[in-house]
Write a protein that holds these residues in place. Structure first.
Motif, PDB file in Angstrom:
ATOM      1  N   GLN A  17       0.827  -1.206   0.000  1.00  0.00           N
ATOM      2  CA  GLN A  17       0.000   0.000   0.000  1.00  0.00           C
ATOM      3  C   GLN A  17       0.859   1.251   0.000  1.00  0.00           C
ATOM      4  OE1 GLN A  17      -2.564  -0.548   3.402  1.00  0.00           O
ATOM      5  NE2 GLN A  17      -4.246  -1.184   2.087  1.00  0.00           N
ATOM      6  N   ASN A  18       1.985   1.181   0.702  1.00  0.00           N
ATOM      7  CA  ASN A  18       2.865   2.347   0.775  1.00  0.00           C
ATOM      8  C   ASN A  18       3.505   2.678  -0.570  1.00  0.00           C
ATOM      9  OD1 ASN A  18       2.580   2.875   3.575  1.00  0.00           O
ATOM     10  ND2 ASN A  18       3.889   1.127   4.012  1.00  0.00           N
ATOM     11  N   ASP A  19       3.620   1.670  -1.440  1.00  0.00           N
ATOM     12  CA  ASP A  19       4.271   1.891  -2.732  1.00  0.00           C
ATOM     13  C   ASP A  19       3.476   2.841  -3.619  1.00  0.00           C
ATOM     14  OD1 ASP A  19       6.371   0.210  -2.136  1.00  0.00           O
ATOM     15  OD2 ASP A  19       5.339  -1.552  -2.885  1.00  0.00           O
ATOM     16  N   PHE A  20       2.178   2.990  -3.338  1.00  0.00           N
ATOM     17  CA  PHE A  20       1.376   3.869  -4.165  1.00  0.00           C
ATOM     18  C   PHE A  20       1.562   5.336  -3.788  1.00  0.00           C
ATOM     19  CE2 PHE A  20      -0.442   0.446  -6.313  1.00  0.00           C
ATOM     20  CZ  PHE A  20      -0.858  -0.523  -5.422  1.00  0.00           C
ATOM     21  N   LEU A  21       2.289   5.582  -2.693  1.00  0.00           N
ATOM     22  CA  LEU A  21       2.546   6.944  -2.253  1.00  0.00           C
ATOM     23  C   LEU A  21       4.051   7.159  -2.113  1.00  0.00           C
ATOM     24  CD1 LEU A  21      -0.216   7.134   0.508  1.00  0.00           C
ATOM     25  CD2 LEU A  21      -0.281   8.253  -1.718  1.00  0.00           C
TER      26      LEU A  21
ATOM     27  N   GLU B 105      11.088   4.000  11.614  1.00  0.00           N
ATOM     28  CA  GLU B 105       9.949   3.852  10.706  1.00  0.00           C
ATOM     29  C   GLU B 105      10.295   4.389   9.316  1.00  0.00           C
ATOM     30  OE1 GLU B 105       5.196   5.044  10.401  1.00  0.00           O
ATOM     31  OE2 GLU B 105       6.306   5.414  12.257  1.00  0.00           O
ATOM     32  N   LEU B 106      11.070   5.463   9.284  1.00  0.00           N
ATOM     33  CA  LEU B 106      11.516   6.039   8.009  1.00  0.00           C
ATOM     34  C   LEU B 106      12.294   5.009   7.194  1.00  0.00           C
ATOM     35  CD1 LEU B 106      12.189   8.450   6.060  1.00  0.00           C
ATOM     36  CD2 LEU B 106      14.162   8.895   7.547  1.00  0.00           C
ATOM     37  N   ILE B 107      13.239   4.354   7.840  1.00  0.00           N
ATOM     38  CA  ILE B 107      14.073   3.370   7.157  1.00  0.00           C
ATOM     39  C   ILE B 107      13.245   2.171   6.708  1.00  0.00           C
ATOM     40  CG2 ILE B 107      16.015   1.762   7.440  1.00  0.00           C
ATOM     41  CD1 ILE B 107      17.127   3.868   9.492  1.00  0.00           C
ATOM     42  N   SER B 108      12.309   1.741   7.568  1.00  0.00           N
ATOM     43  CA  SER B 108      11.448   0.610   7.225  1.00  0.00           C
ATOM     44  C   SER B 108      10.615   0.910   5.983  1.00  0.00           C
ATOM     45  CB  SER B 108      10.544   0.277   8.410  1.00  0.00           C
ATOM     46  OG  SER B 108       9.703  -0.804   8.102  1.00  0.00           O
ATOM     47  N   LEU B 109      10.028   2.120   5.917  1.00  0.00           N
ATOM     48  CA  LEU B 109       9.216   2.509   4.768  1.00  0.00           C
ATOM     49  C   LEU B 109      10.069   2.633   3.503  1.00  0.00           C
ATOM     50  CD1 LEU B 109       6.964   5.180   6.510  1.00  0.00           C
ATOM     51  CD2 LEU B 109       6.200   2.984   5.587  1.00  0.00           C
ATOM     52  N   ALA B 110      11.252   3.215   3.660  1.00  0.00           N
ATOM     53  CA  ALA B 110      12.146   3.368   2.509  1.00  0.00           C
ATOM     54  C   ALA B 110      12.613   2.010   2.000  1.00  0.00           C
ATOM     55  CB  ALA B 110      13.349   4.228   2.902  1.00  0.00           C
ATOM     56  N   LEU B 111      12.812   1.073   2.932  1.00  0.00           N
ATOM     57  CA  LEU B 111      13.221  -0.280   2.545  1.00  0.00           C
ATOM     58  C   LEU B 111      12.115  -0.971   1.763  1.00  0.00           C
ATOM     59  CD1 LEU B 111      15.460  -2.472   2.986  1.00  0.00           C
ATOM     60  CD2 LEU B 111      14.179  -3.212   4.975  1.00  0.00           C
ATOM     61  N   GLN B 112      10.870  -0.819   2.211  1.00  0.00           N
ATOM     62  CA  GLN B 112       9.735  -1.417   1.517  1.00  0.00           C
ATOM     63  C   GLN B 112       9.589  -0.880   0.088  1.00  0.00           C
ATOM     64  OE1 GLN B 112       5.976  -1.553   3.694  1.00  0.00           O
ATOM     65  NE2 GLN B 112       7.096  -1.420   5.616  1.00  0.00           N
ATOM     66  N   GLN B 113       9.993   0.375  -0.103  1.00  0.00           N
ATOM     67  CA  GLN B 113       9.850   1.003  -1.405  1.00  0.00           C
ATOM     68  C   GLN B 113      11.142   0.948  -2.214  1.00  0.00           C
ATOM     69  OE1 GLN B 113       8.443   4.859  -0.166  1.00  0.00           O
ATOM     70  NE2 GLN B 113       6.448   4.092   0.434  1.00  0.00           N
TER      71      GLN B 113
END
Length: 214
Positions: free
Chosen positions: A142-146, A199-207
Protein backbone atom coordinates in the motif's frame (compact mmCIF):
# COMPACT_ATOMS: atom_id res chain seq x y z
CA UNK A 1 39.91 -23.22 5.91
CA UNK A 2 38.53 -26.26 4.08
CA UNK A 3 37.91 -27.96 7.43
CA UNK A 4 36.00 -24.99 8.83
CA UNK A 5 32.35 -25.87 9.30
CA UNK A 6 29.53 -23.33 9.47
CA UNK A 7 28.38 -23.41 13.09
CA UNK A 8 24.56 -23.34 13.24
CA UNK A 9 22.18 -22.93 16.18
CA UNK A 10 18.44 -23.66 15.82
CA UNK A 11 15.77 -21.90 17.89
CA UNK A 12 12.22 -23.27 17.54
CA UNK A 13 9.50 -24.15 20.04
CA UNK A 14 8.74 -27.46 18.28
CA UNK A 15 11.28 -30.19 19.15
CA UNK A 16 10.27 -32.25 16.11
CA UNK A 17 11.18 -29.34 13.82
CA UNK A 18 14.54 -29.01 15.56
CA UNK A 19 15.30 -32.72 15.21
CA UNK A 20 14.37 -32.73 11.52
CA UNK A 21 16.57 -29.71 10.80
CA UNK A 22 19.46 -31.17 12.78
CA UNK A 23 19.34 -34.39 10.81
CA UNK A 24 19.18 -32.61 7.44
CA UNK A 25 21.81 -29.97 8.15
CA UNK A 26 24.32 -32.25 9.88
CA UNK A 27 24.23 -34.45 6.77
CA UNK A 28 25.42 -31.50 4.65
CA UNK A 29 29.14 -31.10 4.02
CA UNK A 30 30.50 -28.07 5.84
CA UNK A 31 27.61 -27.65 8.30
CA UNK A 32 27.36 -28.50 11.98
CA UNK A 33 24.39 -27.86 14.28
CA UNK A 34 26.14 -27.17 17.58
CA UNK A 35 23.11 -26.39 19.72
CA UNK A 36 19.32 -26.00 19.70
CA UNK A 37 16.88 -24.16 21.95
CA UNK A 38 13.13 -23.92 22.43
CA UNK A 39 13.19 -20.46 24.07
CA UNK A 40 14.82 -17.11 23.48
CA UNK A 41 16.20 -16.74 27.00
CA UNK A 42 18.24 -19.94 26.69
CA UNK A 43 19.67 -18.73 23.40
CA UNK A 44 20.69 -15.32 24.79
CA UNK A 45 22.52 -16.99 27.69
CA UNK A 46 24.35 -19.23 25.23
CA UNK A 47 25.52 -16.59 22.72
CA UNK A 48 26.98 -14.42 25.47
CA UNK A 49 29.70 -17.06 25.88
CA UNK A 50 29.83 -18.93 22.55
CA UNK A 51 30.61 -17.95 18.98
CA UNK A 52 27.84 -18.81 16.50
CA UNK A 53 27.95 -18.33 12.71
CA UNK A 54 24.27 -18.79 11.86
CA UNK A 55 21.09 -18.80 13.96
CA UNK A 56 17.90 -20.22 12.44
CA UNK A 57 15.29 -18.36 14.45
CA UNK A 58 11.54 -18.97 14.63
CA UNK A 59 9.30 -15.89 14.83
CA UNK A 60 6.97 -17.28 17.52
CA UNK A 61 8.59 -18.49 20.74
CA UNK A 62 6.98 -19.09 24.15
CA UNK A 63 8.97 -16.35 25.87
CA UNK A 64 9.77 -13.86 23.12
CA UNK A 65 9.01 -12.37 19.73
CA UNK A 66 11.53 -13.49 17.10
CA UNK A 67 11.92 -10.10 15.44
CA UNK A 68 12.70 -8.41 18.77
CA UNK A 69 14.96 -11.28 19.77
CA UNK A 70 16.87 -10.79 16.53
CA UNK A 71 17.65 -7.21 17.54
CA UNK A 72 18.95 -8.42 20.92
CA UNK A 73 21.11 -11.10 19.28
CA UNK A 74 22.74 -8.55 16.98
CA UNK A 75 23.56 -6.30 19.95
CA UNK A 76 25.30 -9.15 21.78
CA UNK A 77 26.92 -10.81 18.75
CA UNK A 78 27.03 -8.52 15.66
CA UNK A 79 29.03 -11.08 13.66
CA UNK A 80 26.31 -13.74 13.97
CA UNK A 81 23.96 -13.99 10.98
CA UNK A 82 20.32 -14.48 11.96
CA UNK A 83 17.95 -16.14 9.48
CA UNK A 84 14.27 -16.01 10.39
CA UNK A 85 12.70 -19.45 9.86
CA UNK A 86 8.92 -19.28 10.07
CA UNK A 87 5.47 -20.11 8.73
CA UNK A 88 4.56 -16.41 8.87
CA UNK A 89 4.71 -14.66 5.51
CA UNK A 90 3.34 -11.16 6.22
CA UNK A 91 5.34 -8.50 4.43
CA UNK A 92 5.43 -6.28 7.53
CA UNK A 93 7.04 -9.05 9.63
CA UNK A 94 9.61 -9.78 6.93
CA UNK A 95 10.58 -6.10 6.66
CA UNK A 96 10.68 -5.65 10.44
CA UNK A 97 12.98 -8.66 10.75
CA UNK A 98 15.43 -7.22 8.22
CA UNK A 99 15.18 -3.83 9.92
CA UNK A 100 16.14 -5.51 13.21
CA UNK A 101 19.27 -7.02 11.68
CA UNK A 102 18.17 -10.35 10.20
CA UNK A 103 20.32 -11.65 7.35
CA UNK A 104 17.40 -13.44 5.75
CA UNK A 105 13.89 -14.84 5.94
CA UNK A 106 12.93 -18.41 5.02
CA UNK A 107 9.60 -20.21 5.18
CA UNK A 108 9.39 -23.63 6.80
CA UNK A 109 8.13 -25.23 3.58
CA UNK A 110 11.43 -24.33 1.86
CA UNK A 111 13.35 -27.21 0.29
CA UNK A 112 16.58 -28.41 1.90
CA UNK A 113 18.54 -27.30 -1.19
CA UNK A 114 17.20 -23.76 -0.92
CA UNK A 115 17.79 -23.71 2.84
CA UNK A 116 21.41 -24.77 2.34
CA UNK A 117 21.88 -22.12 -0.35
CA UNK A 118 20.45 -19.42 1.93
CA UNK A 119 22.64 -20.43 4.88
CA UNK A 120 25.72 -20.30 2.68
CA UNK A 121 24.66 -16.91 1.32
CA UNK A 122 24.08 -15.45 4.80
CA UNK A 123 27.41 -16.85 5.98
CA UNK A 124 29.05 -14.98 3.08
CA UNK A 125 27.47 -11.73 4.27
CA UNK A 126 24.43 -11.51 1.97
CA UNK A 127 20.76 -10.85 2.73
CA UNK A 128 18.91 -14.01 1.70
CA UNK A 129 15.27 -14.95 1.07
CA UNK A 130 13.60 -18.13 -0.11
CA UNK A 131 11.84 -17.87 -3.47
CA UNK A 132 8.36 -17.43 -1.97
CA UNK A 133 9.51 -14.56 0.26
CA UNK A 134 11.28 -12.87 -2.67
CA UNK A 135 7.97 -13.00 -4.52
CA UNK A 136 6.08 -11.48 -1.56
CA UNK A 137 8.45 -8.55 -1.06
CA UNK A 138 8.60 -7.82 -4.79
CA UNK A 139 4.83 -7.11 -4.85
CA UNK A 140 3.78 -3.49 -4.35
CA UNK A 141 2.54 -2.67 -0.87
CA UNK A 142 0.00 0.00 0.00
CA UNK A 143 2.86 2.35 0.77
CA UNK A 144 4.27 1.89 -2.73
CA UNK A 145 1.38 3.87 -4.17
CA UNK A 146 2.55 6.94 -2.25
CA UNK A 147 6.24 6.94 -3.08
CA UNK A 148 7.58 10.34 -2.01
CA UNK A 149 9.61 12.42 -4.44
CA UNK A 150 13.05 13.13 -3.01
CA UNK A 151 15.78 15.55 -4.02
CA UNK A 152 19.24 14.20 -4.79
CA UNK A 153 20.48 15.47 -1.41
CA UNK A 154 17.55 13.86 0.44
CA UNK A 155 18.26 10.51 -1.22
CA UNK A 156 21.90 10.83 -0.19
CA UNK A 157 21.02 11.62 3.43
CA UNK A 158 18.35 8.90 3.56
CA UNK A 159 20.95 6.31 2.57
CA UNK A 160 23.38 7.58 5.22
CA UNK A 161 20.66 7.52 7.90
CA UNK A 162 19.95 3.90 6.92
CA UNK A 163 23.66 3.16 7.44
CA UNK A 164 23.28 4.35 11.02
CA UNK A 165 25.23 7.59 10.64
CA UNK A 166 24.49 10.51 12.97
CA UNK A 167 23.64 14.01 11.80
CA UNK A 168 27.12 15.19 12.84
CA UNK A 169 28.83 12.43 10.84
CA UNK A 170 26.62 13.11 7.81
CA UNK A 171 27.35 16.83 8.09
CA UNK A 172 31.11 16.20 8.19
CA UNK A 173 31.04 13.87 5.19
CA UNK A 174 28.82 16.12 3.06
CA UNK A 175 30.41 19.40 4.20
CA UNK A 176 27.08 20.66 5.56
CA UNK A 177 26.08 22.10 8.92
CA UNK A 178 24.41 19.70 11.38
CA UNK A 179 21.41 22.05 11.37
CA UNK A 180 21.02 21.63 7.59
CA UNK A 181 21.22 17.84 7.96
CA UNK A 182 18.58 17.90 10.72
CA UNK A 183 16.32 19.97 8.45
CA UNK A 184 16.69 17.38 5.67
CA UNK A 185 15.93 14.60 8.16
CA UNK A 186 12.76 16.37 9.32
CA UNK A 187 11.70 16.81 5.69
CA UNK A 188 12.26 13.09 5.07
CA UNK A 189 10.12 12.15 8.07
CA UNK A 190 7.39 14.44 6.78
CA UNK A 191 7.51 13.12 3.21
CA UNK A 192 7.33 9.50 4.36
CA UNK A 193 4.82 10.35 7.12
CA UNK A 194 7.13 8.51 9.51
CA UNK A 195 7.18 9.00 13.28
CA UNK A 196 10.92 8.34 13.70
CA UNK A 197 14.08 7.23 11.91
CA UNK A 198 13.33 3.52 12.40
CA UNK A 199 9.95 3.85 10.71
CA UNK A 200 11.52 6.04 8.01
CA UNK A 201 14.07 3.37 7.16
CA UNK A 202 11.45 0.61 7.22
CA UNK A 203 9.22 2.51 4.77
CA UNK A 204 12.15 3.37 2.51
CA UNK A 205 13.22 -0.28 2.55
CA UNK A 206 9.73 -1.42 1.52
CA UNK A 207 9.85 1.00 -1.40
CA UNK A 208 13.35 -0.09 -2.46
CA UNK A 209 14.73 3.40 -1.89
CA UNK A 210 17.72 2.23 0.15
CA UNK A 211 20.68 0.38 -1.26
CA UNK A 212 21.76 -2.69 0.68
CA UNK A 213 23.23 -6.18 0.46
CA UNK A 214 21.48 -8.37 -2.05
Amino acid sequence: MENKKINIVIVDDHPIVIEGLKMMLNSQLGFTVSKSFTSGLELIDFIRNHKVDIILLDITLPDSNGTELCREIKKISPATSVIMFSNRSERSIIMQSVQNGASGYILKNTSIDELVECIQGAYSGNIVFCEEIRHIISKPSQNDFLVPRLTKREKQILQMVAEGKTSITIADELFLSPLTVDTHRKNLLQKFQAKNSTELISLALQQNMIEGSK
